[in-house]
Design a protein around this motif. Structure first.
Motif, PDB file in Angstrom:
ATOM      1  N   MET A   1       0.843  -1.186   0.000  1.00 39.66           N
ATOM      2  CA  MET A   1       0.000   0.000   0.000  1.00 39.66           C
ATOM      3  C   MET A   1       0.884   1.244   0.000  1.00 39.66           C
ATOM      4  N   THR A   2       0.772   2.082  -1.016  1.00 38.65           N
ATOM      5  CA  THR A   2       1.665   3.233  -1.121  1.00 38.65           C
ATOM      6  C   THR A   2       0.953   4.567  -1.032  1.00 38.65           C
ATOM      7  N   ALA A   3      -0.369   4.611  -1.135  1.00 43.23           N
ATOM      8  CA  ALA A   3      -1.074   5.880  -1.077  1.00 43.23           C
ATOM      9  C   ALA A   3      -2.525   5.630  -0.708  1.00 43.23           C
ATOM     10  N   GLY A   4      -3.167   6.661  -0.195  1.00 40.62           N
ATOM     11  CA  GLY A   4      -4.577   6.538   0.165  1.00 40.62           C
ATOM     12  C   GLY A   4      -5.061   7.781   0.877  1.00 40.62           C
ATOM     13  N   VAL A   5      -6.326   7.718   1.340  1.00 39.81           N
ATOM     14  CA  VAL A   5      -6.938   8.828   2.065  1.00 39.81           C
ATOM     15  C   VAL A   5      -7.571   8.264   3.337  1.00 39.81           C
ATOM     16  N   GLU A  40       1.086   9.411   1.109  1.00 39.69           N
ATOM     17  CA  GLU A  40       1.823   8.450   0.291  1.00 39.69           C
ATOM     18  C   GLU A  40       3.215   8.277   0.866  1.00 39.69           C
ATOM     19  N   ARG A  41       3.768   7.098   0.637  1.00 38.12           N
ATOM     20  CA  ARG A  41       5.105   6.803   1.143  1.00 38.12           C
ATOM     21  C   ARG A  41       6.162   7.552   0.352  1.00 38.12           C
ATOM     22  N   ARG A  42       7.292   7.782   1.016  1.00 39.60           N
ATOM     23  CA  ARG A  42       8.481   8.305   0.351  1.00 39.60           C
ATOM     24  C   ARG A  42       9.690   7.614   0.974  1.00 39.60           C
ATOM     25  N   ASP A  43      10.776   7.554   0.223  1.00 41.57           N
ATOM     26  CA  ASP A  43      11.911   6.730   0.653  1.00 41.57           C
ATOM     27  C   ASP A  43      13.120   7.538   1.103  1.00 41.57           C
ATOM     28  N   ALA A  92       6.953   9.980   4.557  1.00 39.51           N
ATOM     29  CA  ALA A  92       5.634  10.101   3.939  1.00 39.51           C
ATOM     30  C   ALA A  92       5.347  11.557   3.628  1.00 39.51           C
ATOM     31  N   THR A  93       4.552  11.744   2.597  1.00 37.31           N
ATOM     32  CA  THR A  93       3.964  13.046   2.305  1.00 37.31           C
ATOM     33  C   THR A  93       2.516  13.010   2.764  1.00 37.31           C
ATOM     34  N   LEU A  94       2.134  13.967   3.590  1.00 39.51           N
ATOM     35  CA  LEU A  94       0.783  14.003   4.139  1.00 39.51           C
ATOM     36  C   LEU A  94       0.141  15.356   3.815  1.00 39.51           C
ATOM     37  N   ARG A  95      -1.017  15.307   3.180  1.00 35.54           N
ATOM     38  CA  ARG A  95      -1.792  16.519   2.872  1.00 35.54           C
ATOM     39  C   ARG A  95      -3.026  16.517   3.764  1.00 35.54           C
ATOM     40  N   ILE A  96      -3.125  17.521   4.600  1.00 32.32           N
ATOM     41  CA  ILE A  96      -4.098  17.533   5.689  1.00 32.32           C
ATOM     42  C   ILE A  96      -5.184  18.557   5.420  1.00 32.32           C
ATOM     43  N   SER A  97      -6.432  18.147   5.606  1.00 31.57           N
ATOM     44  CA  SER A  97      -7.556  19.079   5.521  1.00 31.57           C
ATOM     45  C   SER A  97      -8.527  18.774   6.648  1.00 31.57           C
ATOM     46  N   SER A  98      -9.381  19.745   6.963  1.00 28.33           N
ATOM     47  CA  SER A  98     -10.295  19.568   8.090  1.00 28.33           C
ATOM     48  C   SER A  98     -11.577  20.348   7.864  1.00 28.33           C
TER      49      SER A  98
END
Length: 366
Positions: A1-5, A40-43, A92-98
């Protein structure tokens, strides 16, 4: 699993305020509103965090309490605590919304922590959908440690548990000492739980929350009990405490635990209107014994009850945020109009209103 919401909800605590860090009982439920994390993952061993127009980059190497400041500490803290707990979390790259208002006492911080926890756990471990109650509680404790150690807020486990363990149509009865929980049907019939956002924002990192917790720990030490949850003879305990402040704090915690138990009994019996009196009693205790209320909350509670609400109280840590009111569906507009008029008369901003619905806990949504 490399990306999701992933999504984690905010919460409303029906009753049981400032009892969680005293090993007591709480009765929160999760809201539909919360925090969403696209990840999503990052290395490269980095956390790249995006929230609105803000971006922070945090190296995982050397990550420790105090290394990250501001909102990013809540997110990076979860990664650090997951790694400390033996989870092999990488970059990981994380894009956050609320869609959860900050400072409203609806636990936006715990929602952020839990959304991050389920996202990183899913990216670097097993599917969060497969987690049982114990696994979800483990993540709740990770999120709590992140807030304690990285954000510097000595919160209990209430908010994170509600966000991780919430179930649609139910409140969560949680024993904060044992970690045991049960789902209590929140079948309100013709009544509704109205959130009144007083627009008086709060911050638990300003020391007042920590002062309350320290006072409780001091009182427990004087009384010779592990936590105030263990006080059985309230009158006897109050006689042993010479400090009037400590007496007030103990009186709130002990009686609030009783109110949680009584509320659960009323919910199970379908005696919904009678819950209102317990909400109001909780507010008076928080105002007078624990001294964490604020003028806008007191006005909202008093006005809502006079306008026909069955009961009302402040929610959250205090010093700002929201009030909840138990209102018959036919009286909601009347209550809102009365509270708005009371605020206008005092020159305050018009509060925001939202009907609270019990929703699912943290989960993957895409």
């Amino acid at each position: 699993m490399t990306a999701g919401v992933w999504h984690a909800p905010g919460r409303v605590n029906l009753i049981g305020e400032h009892t969680d860090y005293n090993d007591g009982l709480v009765l929160p439920f999760a809201l539909p509103q919360g925090v969403t994390v696209e990840a999503e993952r990052r290395d490269d061993g980095l956390l790249e965090l995006h929230s609105g127009h803000q971006t922070e980059t945090v190296p995982l190497e050397g990550l420790a309490p105090g290394a990250v400041k501001g909102w990013a500490a809540y997110v990076a803290g979860v990664a650090g605590c997951l790694r400390d707990a033996g989870h092999e979390v990488g970059g990981a790259t994380l894009r956050i919304s609320s869609d959860l208002p900050q400072g409203a006492g609806l636990s936006s911080s715990a929602a952020l922590e839990c959304a991050t926890a389920v996202a990183l756990s899913d990216l670097y471990g097993g599917p969060v959908a497969d987690l049982d109650t114990a696994g979800r509680m483990e993540l709740a404790k990770v999120a709590q440690r992140a807030e304690n150690d990285y954000a510097g807020v000595p919160c209990g486990i209430l908010d994170q548990s509600a966000s991780m363990l919430g179930r649609a149509g139910h409140a969560l009865l949680l024993d904060c000492r044992s970690g045991l929980s049960s789902q209590i049907p929140l079948a309100l019939g013709d009544h509704r739980i109205l959130i009144i956002n007083t627009l008086a924002s709060h911050s638990l990192g300003d020391g007042e929350y920590a002062n309350r917790r320290a006072a409780c720990e001091k009182a427990a030490g004087i009384l010779g009990v592990p936590g105030l949850r263990d006080v059985k003879d309230l009158a006897g305990a109050l006689m042993k405490l010479r400090d009037p402040e400590l007496r007030r704090r103990v009186q709130h915690v002990v009686t609030e635990n009783h109110r949680v138990e009584a509320t659960v009994g009323l919910l199970k019996a379908g005696a919904i209107p009678e819950v209102g009196a317990l909400l109001t009693a909780s507010h008076l205790s928080l105002r007078d014994q624990y001294e964490v209320s604020w003028p806008e909350a007191d006005t909202a509670v008093d006005t809502a009850v006079r306008a026909g609400a069955r009961g009302a109280r402040m929610v959250g840590g205090g010093f700002g945020g929201s009030v909840i009111a138990l209102v018959h569906r036919d009286r909601i507009e009347t209550v809102q109009q009365a509270v708005t008029a009371a605020y206008t008369a005092k020159g305050w901003r018009t509060p925001l209103y939202l009907e609270a619905v019990a929703a699912e806990g943290a989960r993957r949504i895409a």
